[in-house]
Enzyme design. Sequence first.
Site, mmCIF file in Angstrom:
data_model
loop_
_atom_site.group_PDB
_atom_site.id
_atom_site.type_symbol
_atom_site.label_atom_id
_atom_site.label_comp_id
_atom_site.label_asym_id
_atom_site.label_seq_id
_atom_site.Cartn_x
_atom_site.Cartn_y
_atom_site.Cartn_z
ATOM 1 N N GLY A 1 4.881 -6.666 5.462
ATOM 2 C CA GLY A 1 4.616 -7.627 6.549
ATOM 3 C C GLY A 1 3.127 -7.768 6.800
ATOM 4 N N LYS B 1 0.832 -1.222 0.000
ATOM 5 C CA LYS B 1 0.000 0.000 0.000
ATOM 6 C C LYS B 1 0.852 1.252 0.000
ATOM 7 C CE LYS B 1 1.092 0.877 4.457
ATOM 8 N NZ LYS B 1 1.887 1.997 4.919
ATOM 9 N N ASP C 1 -2.009 -1.993 9.933
ATOM 10 C CA ASP C 1 -2.209 -1.979 8.473
ATOM 11 C C ASP C 1 -2.762 -3.286 7.920
ATOM 12 O OD1 ASP C 1 -1.038 0.519 8.393
ATOM 13 O OD2 ASP C 1 0.946 -0.239 7.869
#
Length: 312
Positions: free
Chosen positions: A113, A17, A147
């Site tokens: 991650g 992102k 996230d």
Amino acid sequence: MTSSTAPTVVHTRAPGKINVFLAVGDLHDDGYHELATAYQAVSLYEDVRARHADGFSVRVTGGPGVDVAGVPTDGTNLAVRAARLLASTTGYRGGVDLHIDKAVPVAGGMGGGSADAAATLLACDALWQTGLSRDDLLHLSAELGADVPFAFAGGTAVGTGRGDELSPALAKGHFQWVLALADFGLSTPTVYRELDEHRRRHHGDISPVRQPVVDTAVLQALRAGDPGMLAEAVHNDLQAPALHLEPGLGDVIELGERNGALAGIVSGSGPTVAFLAPDLDGALELQIALSAARLTVVRATGPVHGARVVAD
Ligand code: C5P
């Protein structure tokens, strides 16, 4: 126990992102800051292959420009934590052998991650046939990091709270990005700490932090699918502390902007720099110019889908 129709391997994929807008508010007692961010999922994917096993293990490989040397392969790996969380939540008694093939830069501020964790939840759910809904998995993903829900959901979204409370944002068309990858990583907590220290040092001369909100100009630009408008509106509160820690990133931003980028912005906590190009031709020209300056660059478009099963 697996039935005869259960898959022996499941392949999933989740995107990296870019935070096209990121405003950081107060630091809370849990060590997280209040955020207002606009995320865009981009076409750099983490591929996860999950196979049945008695225990939990992970092997990590990387695509072009992605150095995986620093990625842990023990129980601290976020994908292993995701698999264990799903097993404990559902009461599944077995394990999984994971292979992660990374295209998102490691410790680059692009949520690699987190994408691993999102793809792993989906892979293990399918492999173990736990029968959770996509909503259940999305909910679970928030326990793994701020996230992770966005990596699961994909597309374009506004994130509030820690960044994990998502509301979809309307977006038209596709934006063309050129990403300059650094040959070093930046630790997200270190960048946030640098911001806090700066705010503490200057609390007399900067206005107090208020409830952060995403600028309406960003949402309008995304809705219009207009890169020129978006370039005017991109913002990242973590850029100044990232540049303070790694001043060379300022030169990278300048170089891109001199070579046709509409805007250059540190992605998340950095050090990846994301350049917004006017169109595909502009992106290709920028890629050539930055490569000639010996930077490692990759192109990506956004928005793209969230975590998905891939049919091999
Ligand atoms: O949730 P995640 O593990 O990705 O967060 C990494 C670190 O980033 C946190 O430990 C915290 O230091 C910082 N962070 C923050 N506020 C947020 C998100 C992350 O301070 N909203």
